[in-house]
Each structure stands twice: as C-alpha cells, then as structure tokens.
Design a protein around this motif. Structure first.
Motif, short mmCIF file in Angstrom:
data_model
loop_
_atom_site.label_atom_id
_atom_site.label_comp_id
_atom_site.label_asym_id
_atom_site.label_seq_id
_atom_site.Cartn_x
_atom_site.Cartn_y
_atom_site.Cartn_z
N THR A 197 -53.41 13.30 -51.13
CA THR A 197 -53.01 12.12 -50.33
C THR A 197 -52.03 11.37 -50.70
O THR A 197 -51.17 10.96 -50.14
N LEU A 198 -52.09 11.10 -52.16
CA LEU A 198 -51.09 10.30 -52.67
C LEU A 198 -49.77 10.92 -52.78
O LEU A 198 -48.79 10.15 -52.78
N ALA A 199 -49.70 12.28 -53.28
CA ALA A 199 -48.47 12.91 -53.25
C ALA A 199 -47.90 13.08 -51.85
O ALA A 199 -46.74 12.60 -51.72
N ARG A 200 -48.69 13.15 -50.59
CA ARG A 200 -48.02 13.18 -49.42
C ARG A 200 -47.65 11.71 -48.95
O ARG A 200 -46.27 11.71 -48.50
N ARG A 201 -48.12 10.71 -49.47
CA ARG A 201 -47.74 9.31 -49.17
C ARG A 201 -46.32 9.00 -49.81
O ARG A 201 -45.55 8.35 -49.49
N ALA A 202 -46.28 9.42 -51.09
CA ALA A 202 -45.06 9.49 -51.95
C ALA A 202 -44.02 10.43 -51.54
O ALA A 202 -42.66 10.31 -52.03
N GLY A 203 -44.23 11.35 -50.69
CA GLY A 203 -43.30 12.04 -50.32
C GLY A 203 -42.63 13.11 -51.34
O GLY A 203 -41.55 13.28 -51.55
N ILE A 204 -43.61 13.62 -52.35
CA ILE A 204 -42.98 14.28 -53.37
C ILE A 204 -42.52 15.73 -53.17
O ILE A 204 -43.06 16.27 -52.28
N THR A 205 -41.40 15.93 -53.83
CA THR A 205 -40.67 17.23 -53.56
C THR A 205 -40.34 17.87 -54.64
O THR A 205 -40.64 17.19 -55.98
N PRO A 206 -39.89 19.09 -54.84
CA PRO A 206 -39.70 19.87 -56.03
C PRO A 206 -38.45 19.33 -56.81
O PRO A 206 -38.24 19.32 -58.06
N ASP A 207 -37.65 18.29 -56.03
CA ASP A 207 -36.58 17.68 -56.76
C ASP A 207 -36.97 16.48 -57.57
O ASP A 207 -36.02 15.91 -57.97
N ASP A 208 -38.04 16.16 -57.43
CA ASP A 208 -38.63 14.75 -57.93
C ASP A 208 -38.82 14.88 -59.41
O ASP A 208 -39.20 16.01 -59.94
N ASP A 209 -38.56 13.82 -60.21
CA ASP A 209 -38.96 13.64 -61.42
C ASP A 209 -39.85 12.39 -61.45
O ASP A 209 -39.67 11.34 -61.27
N VAL A 210 -40.96 12.82 -61.96
CA VAL A 210 -42.15 11.97 -61.85
C VAL A 210 -42.60 11.19 -62.91
O VAL A 210 -42.68 12.17 -63.97
N LEU A 211 -43.20 9.95 -63.21
CA LEU A 211 -43.84 9.61 -64.22
C LEU A 211 -45.07 9.30 -63.76
O LEU A 211 -45.30 8.46 -63.13
N ASP A 212 -46.05 9.93 -64.65
CA ASP A 212 -47.46 9.77 -64.57
C ASP A 212 -47.75 8.46 -65.53
O ASP A 212 -48.16 8.70 -66.63
N ALA A 213 -47.82 7.47 -64.98
CA ALA A 213 -48.11 6.29 -66.01
C ALA A 213 -49.72 5.89 -66.13
O ALA A 213 -50.20 5.44 -65.42
N GLY A 214 -50.08 6.14 -67.18
CA GLY A 214 -51.43 6.06 -67.68
C GLY A 214 -52.14 7.53 -67.24
O GLY A 214 -52.96 7.64 -66.20
N CYS A 215 -51.59 8.77 -67.68
CA CYS A 215 -51.94 9.94 -67.46
C CYS A 215 -53.45 10.54 -67.50
O CYS A 215 -53.73 11.72 -67.30
N GLY A 216 -54.02 9.83 -68.46
CA GLY A 216 -55.32 10.40 -68.93
C GLY A 216 -55.35 11.66 -69.38
O GLY A 216 -54.22 12.11 -70.29
N VAL A 217 -55.94 12.77 -69.04
CA VAL A 217 -56.03 14.14 -69.86
C VAL A 217 -54.86 15.19 -69.02
O VAL A 217 -54.90 16.17 -69.42
#
Length: 285
Positions: free
Chosen positions: A53-73
């Motif tokens: 759900t979050l990925a779709r809201r953010a419109g994530i694509t293969p071209d993105d560089d993502v920072l997972d801030a507070g990534c846990g494990v």
C-alpha cells in the motif's frame, strides 16, 4: 522526557525476542502494525499489504533510489528491491539490526540492490539529493524532535522526490493528566518520547518546503494488529513480571509488554491515531 539513542538501541536489541514471538519476526522481518483490508486473512498478509500500500502511494518504480529511514531488520527494504527492482539504502542506529538486515539481503541474493548501514536518520552523511524516495515506517516516532527528521529528509530528496511514512500521531492538542499517563506508558515503553502532533507535523513539513502534503488516518486498517498485541500482552504480562523478578528478563522487556497492552487502550479511547503521511519536494524551476 527525551529518549537517548542508546536507550532506543537497548530497547530493540533487548526486545527482539518479543518481536520474534509476537510478530514472527524471523519470517515476517517486520516490526510494523500492518494493513488490514478485505484482501487480508492473516498477520503475514497484513504486513505484506502495508508495504504494498505504501509503495503504491509513493509511486515507486525500478528507477527509484530509496532511503529506508529506520529500517529495522530490513523487511521493507528487501520487499521494495525484490518487488519493484529499485535500489534501497536502509539505515538504523542499531548495529545488531544492520548486521541482521545485511544477512537477510545476502540470503535473498539482493545485496546488489540493497545496502544497510548504521546511521541516524536525523543526521546522515549522504550528500544532498541522494534519494528520490524516503520511506519511514514506525520510525519517525523515535525522533525526539520530529522536525529534525523532516529537515534531513528534505535535504536528502531530489527535486520531485517523495516522502512516505506511516506512524502514530497524537489525536488531541491537549490531554488530561490521566490521558497523558496512559499515552506515556505505552510510548515510553516502546522507547518513544511522544508521538508527533498531527497538525504541527504537517505544518513543519510545509514550512520546510514540502508540497502536496497529505495525512490520511488509517486507524481502522491497523486496529486488528493493535487488538492482537493487547491480547498477547495481557496474557503474558504476569509471566513477564515474574521473569523479571527472577532476573530472567530485563525491566525494559516488561515495559515493552506493558506498552503493547496500553497502546490499544489509548487507541480505543481515540487518544492517538495511525496515519500515512505523504509529501513531495517541488520540481526545480
């Protein structure tokens, strides 16, 4: 009461055993509430659905560089790389979490697209404009000053970049003494100073320059997980307290169980809500 970085690390390192029991951490690789809708039949489904759900809201694509801030494990980071083919950097202030996340990445053959490093998301060493998406799930709550996270996120995002986060927010501008005690019981038990005030958080984001901000209340979608935590905590609290007396468990672990119980009591009373926040960095002129 400000929460130190050391206390946050101690909380996660000490309470990982509870997450493994309550949340099937080894398989779910997630410490989140999840997202329950008509397509969900289990906790595992809900945890997967939240990422989707979050990925779709953010419109994530293969071209993105993502920072997972507070990534846990690393569960969300690995999901994004696996399902969308994007590049992800996951950061945490816990060395143990970073080591575990990197092991998972190697196990899944994703080390070429995902990297995990020990950093503080309020003050990273990444250059300006390093990312097109910043992703933060139930991590911003740990920042004593939420504006510090927003300021760093704005610096790190490129023009047109997107911020997506899911977290708890204070529902009221003021609380009675008894309401404050209940809120602090569960927030402090989870190494959180206090939740972000919804209006102040959105106002801070806009003041920094974020545009197209949106804060959506999805409490109904996390309520089943909140209720599940309450039930498990209520059943295990006596055991936890006895184990602490016998020095088989630490006080911080008992506080974790109390927090798991009290978060639901506060949620049922409408003292906080679970929200998804989205914002964009304006395109350069």
């Amino acid at each position: 009461m400000a929460i130190s970085k050391g206390h946050i690390v101690e909380y996660y390192d000490s309470c990982e055993i509870d997450y493994r029991w309550m949340w099937d951490l080894e398989n779910s690789r997630s410490m989140h509430f999840g997202y329950w809708d008509s397509s969900v039949r289990s906790l595992s489904d809900a945890l997967h659905r939240q990422n989707e759900t979050l990925a779709r809201r953010a419109g994530i694509t293969p071209d993105d560089d993502v920072l997972d801030a507070g990534c846990g494990v690393g569960g969300s980071s690995l999901y994004l790389a696996r399902e969308f083919g994007c590049s992800v950097a996951g950061i945490s202030i816990s060395p143990a979490q970073i080591n575990q996340a990197n092991r998972y990445a190697r196990d899944e053959g994703l080390s070429d697209r995902v990297r995990f490093v020990e950093q503080d998301f309020t003050r990273t060493n990444f250059p300006d404009g390093s990312f097109s998406v910043i992703w933060a799930v139930e991590s911003v709550c740990h920042a004593n000053e939420k504006a510090d996270f927003l300021r760093e996120a704005f610096r790190l995002l490129r023009p047109g970049g997107r911020l997506i986060l899911a977290d708890g927010f204070e529902a009221h501008p003021e609380y009675s003494h008894e309401e404050t005690a209940l809120m602090q019981s569960w927030a402090n038990g989870w190494a959180v100073n206090r939740l972000a005030n919804a209006r102040q958080f959105e106002a801070s984001a806009r003041a920094l320059g974020f545009a197209n901000t949106e804060l959506r209340n999805i409490t109904e979608n996390v309520f089943p997980s909140s209720r599940r935590l309450h039930r498990l905590a209520s059943l295990s609290l006596l055991f936890g307290r006895m184990a602490e007396l016998l020095r088989l468990r630490a006080q911080i672990q008992t506080q974790n169980i109390v927090a798991a119980r009290d978060q639901h009591l506060a949620l049922r009373r409408g003292l906080w809500f679970y929200g998804v926040f989205y914002a964009e960095v304006p395109q350069a002129n």
